[in-house]
Scaffold this motif. Structure first.
Motif, short mmCIF file in Angstrom:
data_model
loop_
_atom_site.label_atom_id
_atom_site.label_comp_id
_atom_site.label_asym_id
_atom_site.label_seq_id
_atom_site.Cartn_x
_atom_site.Cartn_y
_atom_site.Cartn_z
N ILE A 87 47.08 43.96 34.24
CA ILE A 87 47.04 45.17 34.73
C ILE A 87 47.48 45.25 36.08
O ILE A 87 47.25 44.20 36.88
CB ILE A 87 45.41 45.80 34.72
N ALA A 88 48.31 46.18 36.58
CA ALA A 88 48.65 46.30 37.97
C ALA A 88 47.71 47.19 38.72
O ALA A 88 47.47 48.45 37.85
CB ALA A 88 50.37 46.73 37.94
N PHE A 89 47.41 47.17 39.77
CA PHE A 89 46.38 48.06 40.33
C PHE A 89 47.08 48.41 42.01
O PHE A 89 47.71 47.61 42.65
CB PHE A 89 45.08 47.35 40.80
N GLU A 90 46.58 49.65 42.22
CA GLU A 90 46.83 50.08 43.57
C GLU A 90 45.65 49.50 44.39
O GLU A 90 44.41 49.71 44.06
CB GLU A 90 46.72 51.48 43.64
N LEU A 128 53.34 51.77 38.98
CA LEU A 128 53.34 52.96 38.03
C LEU A 128 53.94 52.25 36.79
O LEU A 128 53.44 53.24 35.62
CB LEU A 128 54.19 54.08 38.41
N ASP A 129 54.90 51.46 36.56
CA ASP A 129 55.27 50.94 35.22
C ASP A 129 55.79 49.68 35.42
O ASP A 129 56.52 49.49 36.09
CB ASP A 129 56.27 52.06 34.77
N TYR A 130 55.41 49.16 34.13
CA TYR A 130 56.29 47.57 33.97
C TYR A 130 57.59 47.87 33.25
O TYR A 130 57.49 48.90 32.56
CB TYR A 130 55.22 46.38 33.29
N SER A 131 58.41 47.15 33.65
CA SER A 131 59.72 46.97 32.80
C SER A 131 59.23 46.72 31.48
O SER A 131 58.40 45.89 31.05
CB SER A 131 60.82 46.09 33.50
N PRO A 132 60.07 46.95 30.15
CA PRO A 132 59.80 46.59 28.96
C PRO A 132 59.46 45.05 28.75
O PRO A 132 58.96 44.62 27.85
CB PRO A 132 60.84 47.28 28.18
N ASP A 133 60.42 44.22 29.60
CA ASP A 133 60.39 42.91 29.28
C ASP A 133 59.32 42.28 30.29
O ASP A 133 59.14 41.10 30.07
CB ASP A 133 61.89 42.13 29.71
N GLN A 136 59.41 43.18 35.89
CA GLN A 136 59.15 43.91 36.88
C GLN A 136 58.42 45.06 36.98
O GLN A 136 57.97 45.45 35.95
CB GLN A 136 60.57 44.55 37.22
N LEU A 137 58.05 45.49 38.07
CA LEU A 137 57.16 46.76 38.29
C LEU A 137 57.82 47.72 39.15
O LEU A 137 58.54 47.34 40.14
CB LEU A 137 56.00 46.41 38.99
N VAL A 138 57.94 48.98 38.80
CA VAL A 138 58.41 50.11 39.62
C VAL A 138 57.01 50.49 40.25
O VAL A 138 56.16 50.80 39.77
CB VAL A 138 58.98 51.03 38.72
N PHE A 139 57.11 50.96 41.61
CA PHE A 139 56.13 51.32 42.26
C PHE A 139 56.28 52.23 43.36
O PHE A 139 57.53 52.47 43.78
CB PHE A 139 55.30 50.32 42.85
N TYR A 140 55.53 53.45 43.76
CA TYR A 140 55.83 54.22 44.61
C TYR A 140 55.22 53.66 46.01
O TYR A 140 53.80 53.32 46.18
CB TYR A 140 54.94 55.49 44.34
N ARG A 141 55.75 53.94 47.17
CA ARG A 141 55.44 53.21 48.41
C ARG A 141 55.27 54.71 49.25
O ARG A 141 56.26 55.55 49.32
CB ARG A 141 56.47 52.32 49.01
N ALA A 142 54.20 54.91 49.54
CA ALA A 142 53.63 56.09 50.43
C ALA A 142 54.30 56.10 51.68
O ALA A 142 54.52 55.17 52.14
CB ALA A 142 52.20 56.47 50.22
N ALA A 143 54.61 57.35 52.02
CA ALA A 143 55.02 57.39 53.30
C ALA A 143 54.25 57.40 54.54
O ALA A 143 54.42 56.65 55.58
CB ALA A 143 55.93 58.52 53.71
N TRP A 154 60.11 51.90 44.70
CA TRP A 154 60.59 50.41 45.10
C TRP A 154 60.38 49.74 43.49
O TRP A 154 59.83 50.21 42.70
CB TRP A 154 59.73 49.71 45.92
N VAL A 155 61.17 48.48 43.47
CA VAL A 155 60.90 47.74 42.55
C VAL A 155 60.60 46.05 42.83
O VAL A 155 61.09 45.81 44.07
CB VAL A 155 62.09 47.53 41.51
N VAL A 156 59.59 45.63 42.19
CA VAL A 156 59.26 44.19 42.62
C VAL A 156 59.24 43.39 41.21
O VAL A 156 58.70 44.04 40.17
CB VAL A 156 58.04 44.17 43.30
N ASP A 157 59.64 42.14 41.61
CA ASP A 157 59.48 41.26 40.37
C ASP A 157 57.90 41.05 40.14
O ASP A 157 57.11 41.28 41.01
CB ASP A 157 60.17 39.71 40.60
N ALA A 158 57.51 40.76 38.95
CA ALA A 158 56.21 40.51 38.58
C ALA A 158 55.35 39.45 39.24
O ALA A 158 54.27 39.02 39.15
CB ALA A 158 55.94 40.08 36.91
N ASP A 159 56.19 38.23 39.94
CA ASP A 159 55.59 37.20 40.44
C ASP A 159 55.62 37.59 42.05
O ASP A 159 55.43 36.97 42.98
CB ASP A 159 56.67 36.04 40.40
N GLY A 160 55.89 38.82 42.50
CA GLY A 160 55.86 39.26 43.81
C GLY A 160 57.10 39.35 44.62
O GLY A 160 57.04 39.38 45.77
#
Length: 196
Positions: A87-90, A128-133, A136-143, A154-160
């Motif tokens: 699970i990905a967490f804020e 907000l969502d993992y890539s199907p494979d 990667q994770l797409v995330f929202y970076r608040a201003a 933003w997008v980040v690899d699952a290993d950070g």
């Protein structure tokens, strides 16, 4: 939700609709697991400290608190990995703003907590969502702290590693992206401010 509103979750199927949770038991989040058996939800009312969510069993309606392994880190569950194992967490720590970022942990027990992003200044990174494979994770970076407006995707690899912004300066994106099923695109909305 407006003040006084109380969310309830229902499920529908071949035998009709049934209420899963009574009004006010959960709020604010409902992400279905890849196997379709559980949902990530936030508890209604005062969630206690540190803040975390619940698993909702779709067969029984039972709520189970997500196990936490850190006594001061708030972890709001936002996304399942493609295989349902993580699970990905804020994440944020009210006593230490330098801990704000995206974290992941095992779905089974909350163990193997990993931090993927660092965001100085107290504004949140919201996965907000993992890539199907699952890579990667797409995330929202608040201003800014305490605001969901004006942020970027933003997008980040699952290993950070490999964090990079994917949206342009204007108009700002809304915090609601989803990967396409083939993993080649990300669907997102933008903020449109209406002048009065």
């Amino acid at each position: 939700a407006a003040p006084g509103d109380a969310q309830a979750l229902w499920i529908t199927g071949e035998t009709g609709a049934r209420e899963l949770t009574p009004p006010g038991a959960v709020c604010c989040l409902d992400r279905l697991s890849p196997d379709g058996r559980r949902m990530l939800v936030m508890p209604g009312g005062d969630p206690g400290f540190p803040v975390t969510g619940d698993f909702l069993d779709l067969r029984t309606g039972q709520l189970t608190r997500i196990p936490l392994q850190d006594a001061t880190l708030n972890l709001v569950p936002q996304a399942w990995s493609a295989d349902g194992s993580r699970i990905a967490f804020e994440g944020w720590d009210d006593s230490d703003p330098s801990r704000t970022g995206v974290y992941t942990a095992r779905a089974s027990d909350g163990g193997h907590l990993r931090r993927l992003t660092h965001h100085a200044g107290g504004a949140h990174d919201i996965p907000l969502d993992y890539s199907p494979d699952g890579r990667q994770l797409v995330f929202y970076r608040a201003a800014a702290p305490d605001s969901d407006l004006g942020g970027r995707l933003w997008v980040v690899d699952a290993d950070g590693t490999g964090a990079h912004r994917i949206t342009t300066a204007a108009p700002p994106t809304a915090p609601s992206p989803r990967w396409s099923p083939d993993g080649t695109r990300i669907l997102f909305a933008t903020e449109r401010l209406r002048s009065h």
